[in-house]
Design a protein around this motif. Structure first.
Motif, short mmCIF file in Angstrom:
data_model
loop_
_atom_site.label_atom_id
_atom_site.label_comp_id
_atom_site.label_asym_id
_atom_site.label_seq_id
_atom_site.Cartn_x
_atom_site.Cartn_y
_atom_site.Cartn_z
N PHE A 90 0.50 -0.94 0.59
CA PHE A 90 0.34 -0.28 0.49
C PHE A 90 1.17 1.40 -0.05
CE2 PHE A 90 -3.26 -3.15 1.48
CZ PHE A 90 -4.13 -3.03 1.23
N TYR A 91 2.14 1.00 -0.19
CA TYR A 91 3.28 2.23 0.58
C TYR A 91 3.07 3.03 -1.99
CZ TYR A 91 7.60 5.03 0.07
OH TYR A 91 8.68 5.85 -0.57
N VAL A 92 3.01 4.46 -1.56
CA VAL A 92 3.83 4.50 -2.39
C VAL A 92 4.88 5.60 -2.32
CG1 VAL A 92 1.24 4.94 -3.79
CG2 VAL A 92 1.84 6.78 -3.03
N SER A 93 5.53 5.98 -3.56
CA SER A 93 6.99 7.06 -3.22
C SER A 93 6.32 8.34 -3.31
CB SER A 93 7.38 6.80 -4.84
OG SER A 93 6.76 7.52 -5.22
N PRO A 94 7.15 9.47 -2.04
CA PRO A 94 7.09 10.65 -2.81
C PRO A 94 6.38 11.05 -3.63
CG PRO A 94 8.25 10.08 -0.54
CD PRO A 94 7.75 9.08 -1.58
N HIS A 95 7.02 10.72 -4.89
CA HIS A 95 6.51 11.95 -5.95
C HIS A 95 5.48 10.98 -6.45
CE1 HIS A 95 7.86 12.95 -10.38
NE2 HIS A 95 7.11 12.34 -10.72
N GLU A 96 5.00 9.76 -6.37
CA GLU A 96 3.73 9.48 -6.21
C GLU A 96 2.89 10.20 -5.57
OE1 GLU A 96 3.41 4.94 -8.31
OE2 GLU A 96 5.06 5.00 -6.10
N ALA A 97 2.84 10.02 -4.29
CA ALA A 97 1.83 10.97 -3.52
C ALA A 97 1.40 12.23 -3.63
CB ALA A 97 2.63 10.57 -1.47
N ALA A 98 2.71 13.30 -4.59
CA ALA A 98 2.02 14.57 -4.35
C ALA A 98 0.99 14.35 -5.76
CB ALA A 98 3.59 14.70 -5.41
N LYS A 99 1.32 13.40 -6.60
CA LYS A 99 0.03 13.84 -7.86
C LYS A 99 -1.09 12.65 -6.88
CE LYS A 99 2.93 11.49 -10.47
NZ LYS A 99 3.48 11.31 -11.29
N HIS A 100 -1.43 12.24 -6.39
CA HIS A 100 -1.97 11.19 -5.69
C HIS A 100 -3.76 12.20 -5.44
CE1 HIS A 100 -4.87 8.11 -3.18
NE2 HIS A 100 -3.64 7.75 -3.82
N SER A 101 -4.19 11.70 -6.37
CA SER A 101 -5.94 12.26 -6.55
C SER A 101 -6.58 11.94 -5.49
CB SER A 101 -6.76 12.21 -7.93
OG SER A 101 -6.60 11.40 -7.99
N PRO A 102 -7.75 12.63 -5.07
CA PRO A 102 -8.98 12.41 -4.19
C PRO A 102 -9.69 10.92 -4.65
CG PRO A 102 -9.20 14.49 -4.42
CD PRO A 102 -8.05 13.78 -5.19
N HIS A 103 -9.52 10.51 -5.67
CA HIS A 103 -10.75 9.47 -6.20
C HIS A 103 -9.42 8.13 -6.28
CE1 HIS A 103 -13.71 12.35 -7.60
NE2 HIS A 103 -12.57 13.16 -8.18
N ASP A 104 -8.68 8.12 -5.97
CA ASP A 104 -7.24 6.90 -6.49
C ASP A 104 -7.78 6.46 -4.10
OD1 ASP A 104 -6.50 7.81 -8.33
OD2 ASP A 104 -4.33 8.82 -7.66
#
Length: 451
Positions: A352-366
């Motif tokens: 369930f981990y995502v990188s900080p780079h991916e987290a910065a692009k994470h949307s409310p619908h993800d």
């Protein structure tokens, strides 16, 4: 048993048996009966360290001395800890932990009170040099102190306080950005003051480089070491730090509201006379002659105001003796680096981990996920890992926190979206790390099923 040196990441911690860790039953965890009496998974030493068994013993001794000697305990103590000089029992150990000389250390007061004392001595704004440089989102008490000091000197905090924030899409400050601001704006900065380790992100700032750059621009440089002392190696004297303050109830395990401390570099010994004097800062040779004029004790201890709490001081002493027995910061740091790296690995393996780079692009619908906003580099962090839960400003963090607590995994939250987990090398183990990751994974699986 306490180990005298580094053991690697074996089954036991460096001093696991030296601390009283609550059991699953103690904290009301919903676990099978057969493990209810086992110690819980306590990963919250960044907030409050557990009770050192030696501290409990020493406090009980002092209560007995109080009962049997009363006021005479100040001068005649059956265990050689005369209350008159009780701070002397911890001063050398604190000096070792922060890389200082004994006379540069005072065990006294509380963190924010000590911060105000230091700022009253070192923050001397002028029309051209009046700004205070700090990290954005510093611990609130620090922010309040900075603002009130600026106001006291007649400056608008919005103008006087320069806060540095991470770049867009990043979670921690770049060292180069901090140094660049000091280099470019140094002529207007009176005081550079950062946290050694940032309480929210767990970032360990490059203290030596920041101090050197600040001093090169003629700035005073101070540090809040609340999350650094007992966590990362420090060399305040050699780094030429002007002053520092800390509390002792986190990594030093002195107990809730434990006694604080401060550092003042010896070079200021003859130049910085305390503005707000108290009798315990007076020269001990004449203190009890009660002279009308204040004659400060040379060094940091001249800033003392009142006699320190004996019970609070020996509570700290009990834990510091454990530090001393395991060899102080060198073996602790070696184990801490490995233990926190192990926690990071098992957390990333949850799925369930995502990188900080991916987290910065994470949307409310993800779908719900988490990242680790603490730097990956060992030289940029201590024991703590800060987990950011996604989507932000949702209820994911609260649900995970509740699940962790119900399973007996104790971290702490920083709302709205962060949980801090800290494997402390003195008493935490790889098993603690692995169980925390296992429970976190189950929490996400439960959340995912409910969607």
């Amino acid at each position: 048993m306490v180990s005298a040196g580094h053991e690697g990441l074996g089954v036991t911690a460096l001093a696991e048996d030296e601390f009283a860790i609550p059991t699953y039953k103690d904290i009301g965890a919903q676990v099978p009966e057969e493990i209810a009496s086992q110690r819980c998974t306590y990963l919250c030493g960044n907030s409050l360290g557990p009770l050192a068994k030696r501290s409990k013993f020493l406090i009980q001794e002092e209560l007995c001395v109080w009962a049997t000697r009363a006021v005479e305990g100040h001068f005649d103590h059956p265990h050689g800890r005369e209350w008159m000089n009780i701070a002397d029992t911890v001063t050398p150990l604190l000096a070792d932990l922060v890389g200082a000389k004994d006379k540069e250390i005072a065990c006294m007061g509380t963190l924010t009170a000590n911060l105000h004392l230091m700022m009253s001595a070192f923050y001397k704004p002028t029309p051209n040099r009046y700004k205070i440089l700090c990290e954005g989102k510093a611990f609130p008490s620090d922010q309040y102190a900075f603002a009130s000091q600026a106001l006291f000197h007649g400056y608008d905090p919005k103008d006087a306080i320069v806060e540095l924030f991470p770049r867009e899409g990043e979670f921690t400050l770049r060292s180069s950005d901090i140094l660049d601001v000091i280099a470019k704006q140094g002529s207007s900065i009176a005081l550079v003051i950062f946290s050694g380790v940032q309480y929210y992100t767990g970032q360990w700032f490059p203290m030596k480089e920041i101090t050197e750059t600040a001093k090169g621009q003629g700035c005073i440089c101070g540090w809040d070491l609340a999350h650094a002392i007992g966590n990362v190696p420090l060399s305040l004297h050699d780094w030429d730090v002007d002053f520092a303050v800390w509390c002792s109830y986190k990594y030093l395990n002195s107990g809730p509201g434990g006694i604080g401390g401060l550092f003042v570099h010896e070079k200021w010994e003859s130049d910085k006379t305390p503005q707000f004097a108290g009798w315990w800062g007076h020269d001990p040779a004449t203190r009890f002659e009660m002279p009308p004029e204040f004659s400060p004790k040379p060094g940091a201890q001249g800033f003392q105001q009142s006699n320190p709490s004996v019970l609070a001081t020996v509570s700290l002493l009990g834990s510091l003796r454990v530090f001393e027995q395991v060899g102080m910061m060198r073996p602790l740091r070696e184990r801490s680096v490995s233990l926190t790296a192990h926690l990071e690995v098992v957390l990333r393996q949850t799925g369930f981990y995502v990188s900080p780079h991916e987290a910065a692009k994470h949307s409310p619908h993800d779908p719900p996920r988490f990242t680790i906003i603490t730097p990956e580099e060992r030289e940029s962090r201590g024991a703590q890992l800060s987990l950011l839960f996604l989507p932000t400003k949702s209820d994911v963090m609260e649900k995970v926190l509740d699940y962790l607590k119900s399973a007996g995994v104790i971290g702490d939250e920083r709302r709205p979206d962060v949980i801090r987990l800290t494997p402390a090398p003195l008493y935490n183990t790889t098993k603690d790390c692995e169980r925390a990751a296992e429970v976190l994974k189950k929490a996400f699986e439960a959340i995912s099923k409910s969607l």
